[in-house]
Scaffold this active site. Sequence first.
Site, PDB file in Angstrom:
ATOM      1  N   ARG A   1       0.820  -0.813   0.159  1.00 30.86           N
ATOM      2  CA  ARG A   1      -0.226  -0.076   0.193  1.00 30.86           C
ATOM      3  C   ARG A   1       0.671   0.805  -0.210  1.00 30.86           C
ATOM      4  O   ARG A   1       0.311   2.442  -0.130  1.00 30.86           O
ATOM      5  CB  ARG A   1      -1.158  -0.440   1.142  1.00 30.86           C
ATOM      6  CG  ARG A   1      -2.165  -0.403   0.760  1.00 30.86           C
ATOM      7  CD  ARG A   1      -2.940  -0.638   2.038  1.00 30.86           C
ATOM      8  NE  ARG A   1      -2.575  -1.325   2.637  1.00 30.86           N
ATOM      9  CZ  ARG A   1      -2.862  -1.523   4.135  1.00 30.86           C
ATOM     10  NH1 ARG A   1      -4.568  -1.407   4.405  1.00 30.86           N
ATOM     11  NH2 ARG A   1      -1.702  -1.950   4.981  1.00 30.86           N
TER      12      ARG A   1
ATOM     13  N   ASP B   1       7.754 -22.818   5.412  1.00 30.03           N
ATOM     14  CA  ASP B   1       7.493 -22.975   6.330  1.00 30.03           C
ATOM     15  C   ASP B   1       8.547 -22.704   6.499  1.00 30.03           C
ATOM     16  O   ASP B   1       9.264 -24.016   6.036  1.00 30.03           O
ATOM     17  CB  ASP B   1       6.870 -24.667   7.707  1.00 30.03           C
ATOM     18  CG  ASP B   1       7.672 -24.514   8.540  1.00 30.03           C
ATOM     19  OD1 ASP B   1       8.449 -23.815   9.219  1.00 30.03           O
ATOM     20  OD2 ASP B   1       6.655 -24.742   9.475  1.00 30.03           O
ATOM     21  N   HIS B   2       9.074 -22.234   7.101  1.00 29.48           N
ATOM     22  CA  HIS B   2      11.325 -21.909   6.672  1.00 29.48           C
ATOM     23  C   HIS B   2      11.743 -22.094   7.270  1.00 29.48           C
ATOM     24  O   HIS B   2      13.039 -22.814   6.943  1.00 29.48           O
ATOM     25  CB  HIS B   2      11.199 -20.115   6.870  1.00 29.48           C
ATOM     26  CG  HIS B   2      11.850 -19.801   8.093  1.00 29.48           C
ATOM     27  ND1 HIS B   2      10.436 -19.658   9.018  1.00 29.48           N
ATOM     28  CD2 HIS B   2      13.086 -19.931   9.297  1.00 29.48           C
ATOM     29  CE1 HIS B   2      11.012 -18.372  10.162  1.00 29.48           C
ATOM     30  NE2 HIS B   2      12.729 -19.472  10.007  1.00 29.48           N
TER      31      HIS B   2
ATOM     32  N   LYS C   1      15.405 -24.618   6.580  1.00 31.01           N
ATOM     33  CA  LYS C   1      17.164 -25.155   7.637  1.00 31.01           C
ATOM     34  C   LYS C   1      17.863 -26.237   7.029  1.00 31.01           C
ATOM     35  O   LYS C   1      17.730 -26.917   7.030  1.00 31.01           O
ATOM     36  CB  LYS C   1      16.925 -25.196   9.177  1.00 31.01           C
ATOM     37  CG  LYS C   1      16.033 -23.964   9.439  1.00 31.01           C
ATOM     38  CD  LYS C   1      15.892 -23.813  10.834  1.00 31.01           C
ATOM     39  CE  LYS C   1      15.379 -22.417  11.404  1.00 31.01           C
ATOM     40  NZ  LYS C   1      15.969 -21.108  11.569  1.00 31.01           N
TER      41      LYS C   1
ATOM     42  N   ASP D   1       1.475 -19.608  16.342  1.00 35.26           N
ATOM     43  CA  ASP D   1       2.515 -18.703  16.032  1.00 35.26           C
ATOM     44  C   ASP D   1       3.619 -20.150  15.303  1.00 35.26           C
ATOM     45  O   ASP D   1       4.385 -19.451  14.824  1.00 35.26           O
ATOM     46  CB  ASP D   1       3.401 -17.419  16.538  1.00 35.26           C
ATOM     47  CG  ASP D   1       4.766 -16.842  15.584  1.00 35.26           C
ATOM     48  OD1 ASP D   1       4.113 -16.692  14.564  1.00 35.26           O
ATOM     49  OD2 ASP D   1       5.571 -16.938  16.816  1.00 35.26           O
TER      50      ASP D   1
ATOM     51  N   HIS E   1       6.762 -24.994  12.833  1.00 35.53           N
ATOM     52  CA  HIS E   1       7.643 -25.206  12.884  1.00 35.53           C
ATOM     53  C   HIS E   1       8.049 -26.193  13.881  1.00 35.53           C
ATOM     54  O   HIS E   1       8.570 -27.646  13.990  1.00 35.53           O
ATOM     55  CB  HIS E   1       8.608 -24.323  13.361  1.00 35.53           C
ATOM     56  CG  HIS E   1       8.621 -22.678  12.397  1.00 35.53           C
ATOM     57  ND1 HIS E   1       8.295 -22.452  11.363  1.00 35.53           N
ATOM     58  CD2 HIS E   1       8.204 -21.763  13.497  1.00 35.53           C
ATOM     59  CE1 HIS E   1       8.215 -21.664  10.960  1.00 35.53           C
ATOM     60  NE2 HIS E   1       8.467 -20.441  12.125  1.00 35.53           N
TER      61      HIS E   1
ATOM     62  N   LYS F   1       9.318 -16.918  24.217  1.00 38.68           N
ATOM     63  CA  LYS F   1      10.333 -16.013  23.923  1.00 38.68           C
ATOM     64  C   LYS F   1      10.812 -15.564  25.128  1.00 38.68           C
ATOM     65  O   LYS F   1      10.729 -15.851  25.965  1.00 38.68           O
ATOM     66  CB  LYS F   1       9.179 -14.070  23.218  1.00 38.68           C
ATOM     67  CG  LYS F   1       8.851 -14.791  21.868  1.00 38.68           C
ATOM     68  CD  LYS F   1       8.443 -13.585  20.792  1.00 38.68           C
ATOM     69  CE  LYS F   1       8.020 -14.535  19.646  1.00 38.68           C
ATOM     70  NZ  LYS F   1       8.724 -14.870  18.200  1.00 38.68           N
TER      71      LYS F   1
HETATM   72  C1  BG6 Z   1       8.673 -17.227  12.720  1.00 40.92           C
HETATM   73  C2  BG6 Z   1       7.845 -16.727  13.618  1.00 40.92           C
HETATM   74  O1  BG6 Z   1       7.650 -17.910  11.764  1.00 40.92           O
HETATM   75  O2  BG6 Z   1       9.534 -17.909  13.004  1.00 40.92           O
HETATM   76  C3  BG6 Z   1       8.700 -15.602  15.058  1.00 40.92           C
HETATM   77  O3  BG6 Z   1       6.554 -15.947  13.400  1.00 40.92           O
HETATM   78  C4  BG6 Z   1       9.518 -16.698  15.341  1.00 40.92           C
HETATM   79  O4  BG6 Z   1       7.546 -15.759  16.044  1.00 40.92           O
HETATM   80  C5  BG6 Z   1      10.515 -17.532  13.841  1.00 40.92           C
HETATM   81  O5  BG6 Z   1      10.407 -15.164  16.157  1.00 40.92           O
HETATM   82  C6  BG6 Z   1      11.484 -17.897  14.819  1.00 40.92           C
HETATM   83  O6  BG6 Z   1      12.289 -18.006  13.762  1.00 40.92           O
HETATM   84  P1  BG6 Z   1      14.004 -18.287  13.048  1.00 40.92           P
HETATM   85  O7  BG6 Z   1      14.281 -18.995  12.402  1.00 40.92           O
HETATM   86  O8  BG6 Z   1      14.797 -16.872  13.920  1.00 40.92           O
HETATM   87  O9  BG6 Z   1      14.322 -19.318  14.163  1.00 40.92           O
END
Ligand code: BG6
Length: 504
Positions: free
Chosen positions: A53, A191-192, A196, A249, A254, A354
Site C-alpha cells: 500500500r 514453513d521456513h 534450515k 505462531d 515449525h 520468547k
Molecule cells: C517465525 C515466527 O515463523 O519464526 C516468529 O513468526 C519467530 O515469532 C521466528 O521468531 C523464528 O524463526 P528463526 O528462524 O529465527 O528460528
Amino acid sequence: MSEPTHPLVPQPCTLVIFGGSGDLARRKLIPAVYNLLLDGILPPNYAILGNGRTPLSDADFRQTAREAIAKYSRQKISEKVWPDFERRLFFVAGSLQDPKAYKALRQRLEQIETDLKLPGNRIFYLAIPPTSIADAVEGLRSAGLVQPPSSEGPFSRVIVEKPIGRDLDSARKINEAVSRVFDESQIFRIDHYLGKETVQNLLVLRFANSIFEPIWNYKFIDHVQITVAEAEGVGTRATYYEEAGTLRDMVQNHMLQLLCLVAMEPPTDLGADSIRDEKVKVVRSLRRYAPQQVGTYVVRGQYTAGAVSGKPVVGYREEEKVNPNSETETYVALRMLVDNWRWSDVPIYVRVGKRLPKSATEISVHFKRAPMVLFNRDSTALDQNVLVIRIQPDEGISLRMMAKIPGTSLRIEPVKMDFHYGTSFGKASPEAYERLLLDAMSGDPTLFARRDEVEEAWAFIDPIEHAWSQKENAPPLSFYPAGSWGPEEADELLANDGRTWRRL
Ligand code: BG6
C-alpha cells in the site's frame, strides 16, 4: 562424497512480493534473492516486483532493498554486482482489496517481462496477513495473471506464508480460496524451518546411516525433547502476536514439522509426496487431548519483566501495542504422544518461548539407560545416552556416552562426541529462505507443507485453543520472568514423569 540426488534448476522468473515493503520482504526475502545471486545460483534472468500500500517508486524500493541487504544479508553488498541487481527491482503500489490494483500490477509485470525479455514465469509471494490471502488470489485470477499448470507454457506459482489461518476452519477457507485459483502443484506453503540446513539433515542422519534407524523406536528411546528458545521478545510484531500467540505462531507449524521429521517412517523415495505422506501420518497419529487433559499436558506461559543477557527488559503486558491484561501466551510446553507402533508410549516433550535466556533450537533423543547390571547397580549411577541435534546456532550433532575416567579406580562419566557443521564443512549454511526460494523457482515442493499437513496440524491445535478460550475452568496462564527457562509448571510437566528438561 555422493552426487546430489536432485540438483535444482531454477527457471528465469519474476518474483512478485505482496507485502513487498513489509518486514519479511526486507529482513528475509530480498536478502535471500541477493545471496542466491552472489552464490551464482540464481537464474541468469530474473526480476523482483514489490507490491504494497505504501506508494514507493522503483527508486525508493531499490533504496529500501539496499538498506535491508546492508542490515540483514549474510553477505555484504558487492558494488560490482549491485547495479545489475538494482535494475531488476520494481515496485507497484496498490491495495489488495482494489481490483484496479491488479490491472496495474499486470501492466507493470508485462512491461518488465518485455523489457527484460523474461519468459513470463511468475511466482507470487503472499507475505501478507492470512485474512488478505483470499482477496489476493482472487485479484490475481480476475486480472488474468495466473496460467494453469502446463509442461510447456510459462509457469505461475504461489508461495503462501504462515500462519495459514488461525484454526482449522479458517485454514480450510484459505486453502479452498487458493485452490480455486491455483492447482496444488502450483502452491508452495512455506514453513521456513524446513529450509534450515540442519532440519534437512535430520532425514540424512536417520536414513543415510545404518546405526540409528534400528534403535529409533520405543524399545530403545526413553523420550524426545524439542526446544525452540528465543531470547528476543515480541519486538515490533505485537499486533500480530496478540492475535496469534505462541501455539499458533510456532507450534502449529515449525514445531510440528520438526516433530514429524524426527518421528516419521522412512519414505519410499525422496519424492515430495512420499515424504509428505509420511509426515502427515505422524500428525494424524498424534494423540489428541480431551478438554480436561489440556491443563495437564499443555503449559502456557507469558513473560514478565526480567533480564536477558544482563539487560533489563519489560514484561509482555508492558510491550508496545499489547493489551495490559493480555492473556496471550509467549511460551508453550507440551507432552505429546505419537500413537503408532514405533513411538508407543514414548513422550515427546516440546517447549518454545520468547524471552528465554538464549536463542537456541535443538532436538534431543534420550535413550533408555543401560541395564542395571555391571556398572549400573544403582539405578541413577549412569546417565542416559543422548543424541542432540543442534538446529541453530552452532549447527551440529553430538552424542553423549559413558567413559571411564582414567585412573586406577573405576569411575564413569558422561563424555560428548561432537560434530560441528562449521568446522567439518568450513562454509556457512545458506539461510532457510534462500533454499526455499530456489526450490520454488525450480518447482520442487518437497520442503513445503501440503494442504493436508497444514489442516491436520490445525486439527491437533484447535482443541487446545478451545480449552484455553473457555470463560470458566480454562487452564491457567502461567508467568515466567524474562530471562528464565519458562514457568515452573513446565518443569513439573517433566518432573511428573521423573524427567527434567535438558540444559541448553
Ligand atoms: C517465525 C515466527 O515463523 O519464526 C516468529 O513468526 C519467530 O515469532 C521466528 O521468531 C523464528 O524463526 P528463526 O528462524 O529465527 O528460528
